[in-house]
Design an enzyme around this catalytic site. Sequence first.
Site, PDB file in Angstrom:
ATOM      1  N   SER A  62      -6.186  -0.756  13.109  1.00  0.00           N
ATOM      2  CA  SER A  62      -7.065   0.275  13.002  1.00  0.00           C
ATOM      3  C   SER A  62      -7.814   0.543  14.503  1.00  0.00           C
ATOM      4  CB  SER A  62      -8.178   0.068  11.911  1.00  0.00           C
ATOM      5  OG  SER A  62      -9.396   0.973  12.019  1.00  0.00           O
ATOM      6  N   GLY A  81       1.385   5.034   3.278  1.00  0.00           N
ATOM      7  CA  GLY A  81       2.132   3.921   2.729  1.00  0.00           C
ATOM      8  C   GLY A  81       3.156   4.816   1.922  1.00  0.00           C
ATOM      9  N   GLY A 132       0.841  -1.157   0.064  1.00  0.00           N
ATOM     10  CA  GLY A 132      -0.043   0.127   0.172  1.00  0.00           C
ATOM     11  C   GLY A 132       0.583   1.258   0.035  1.00  0.00           C
ATOM     12  N   ALA A 133       2.050   1.155  -0.668  1.00  0.00           N
ATOM     13  CA  ALA A 133       2.948   2.356  -0.620  1.00  0.00           C
ATOM     14  C   ALA A 133       2.821   3.246  -1.919  1.00  0.00           C
ATOM     15  CB  ALA A 133       4.408   1.752  -0.610  1.00  0.00           C
ATOM     16  N   TYR A 166     -15.359  -4.745   8.376  1.00  0.00           N
ATOM     17  CA  TYR A 166     -14.083  -4.218   8.550  1.00  0.00           C
ATOM     18  C   TYR A 166     -13.314  -4.457   9.654  1.00  0.00           C
ATOM     19  CZ  TYR A 166     -10.304  -0.440   8.492  1.00  0.00           C
ATOM     20  OH  TYR A 166      -9.376   0.235   8.488  1.00  0.00           O
ATOM     21  N   GLY A 225      -0.731   7.801  -0.051  1.00  0.00           N
ATOM     22  CA  GLY A 225      -1.274   8.175   1.248  1.00  0.00           C
ATOM     23  C   GLY A 225      -0.175   7.689   2.212  1.00  0.00           C
TER      24      GLY A 225
END
Length: 314
Positions: A151, A28, A22-23, A176, A26
Site C-alpha cells: 500500500s 481481486g 481477496g478475489a 495498518y 473489487g
Amino acid sequence: MSRTPIDITIPDLTGKRAVVTGASDGMGLVMARRLAAAGAEVIIPVRNPAKGEAAIAKIKQSVPGANLSLRSLELSSLESVAALGDTLRAEGDPIHLLINNAGVMTPPDHQRTADGFELQFGTNHLGHFALVAHLLPLLRAGGARVTSQVSVAARSGVINWDDLNWDREYDGMRAYSQSKIAFGLFGLELDRRSKANGWGITSNLSHPGVAPTNLLAARPELGRAQETSGRRMIRFLSARGILLGTVETAGLPALMAATDPQAKPGALYSPSGFGNLGGRPAEQQMYSPLRSADEAARVWEVSEQLTRTAISAA
C-alpha cells in the site's frame, strides 16, 4: 475530465494454476477475471461462499470458459489458513502464481484475530505469511511467482516492535501501515531466501494506488457502519479521472508483477502517476521502510514464531 485508457497485456497462462486471495470483489475480482481470461485455472479462497459463487458467476458472464473454483479461507484464523494448505496439498497440483491481495483497513476500534493478534497485522501480514508457509511445497513445484499487495501506507511508518498488537495505544492508520510494511518486508525476504536456498520461487511486491475499492466501505463486522468520508472523496475523484485510479486499473500493478515476463523479483510495481496514486503500472523505487534486509529477517523470524510455522524448514 476524460480518462486516458490504461491496460496491460496478460500473457497466455494456459496450464497455470493461480491462487488469488481477496478475489470475491473489487480489484481481486478484476485480477481473477483477467487471469482466467488468459487461460489460468484460478483458485478463489473465500470466507463467504455465497459471495464467492456470485463472483464466479460474474466472471463467467464475460469469460464463459473460465476455469474457477472456490476454497474456504478466513485469513484472520491460522487454523483456517492451515486447513486451506492441507486441502491444496492434498490436491497435489503445483501453484504457479500466488497473489496475496486480501486485506482489511483501519477498523475504528482495536480488534483481534481468532489467534489474538491485532486484526490488521494478523490478517494482512501473518495470515498471508502462514499461507505461504503451508503452500511452499506447491509453490516450489510450480516455480511460482508470489506477488504480495502492499500500500502507499508502506511509504512511511515503522514496525511497532515494542507493541506489535497495539495493546497499549491503538492507532488504526499506524497499525495498518505497520501491517503493510511487515508484509512488504516478508515478500522481499521470501525472494532472498528462495535464491539462497534454491526454492525456485520468485517474489515481488505491488500496490494498487488509490481507488474506490471496498477497503473503506461500510463494514459492520469491523465496526464501520457506513463508508468513510475518505472513500466518498475517492469515489468523487476517481469518477472524474482526477489523480486516482479505478477498481479496474487498481488491479493492474499486481497483474503486471505476477504475470509480466519482464517483471523483476524483489521489485515494487505500482501506478506511476503523481504520488503513485493512479496511472499506468510500472516498476517503482522501493519505499524506504522496505529497504532493510536486517528488518526483513527480523520480521520473518518473529512471524515464524507467532504463526507457529517454519518456512525455512518446509
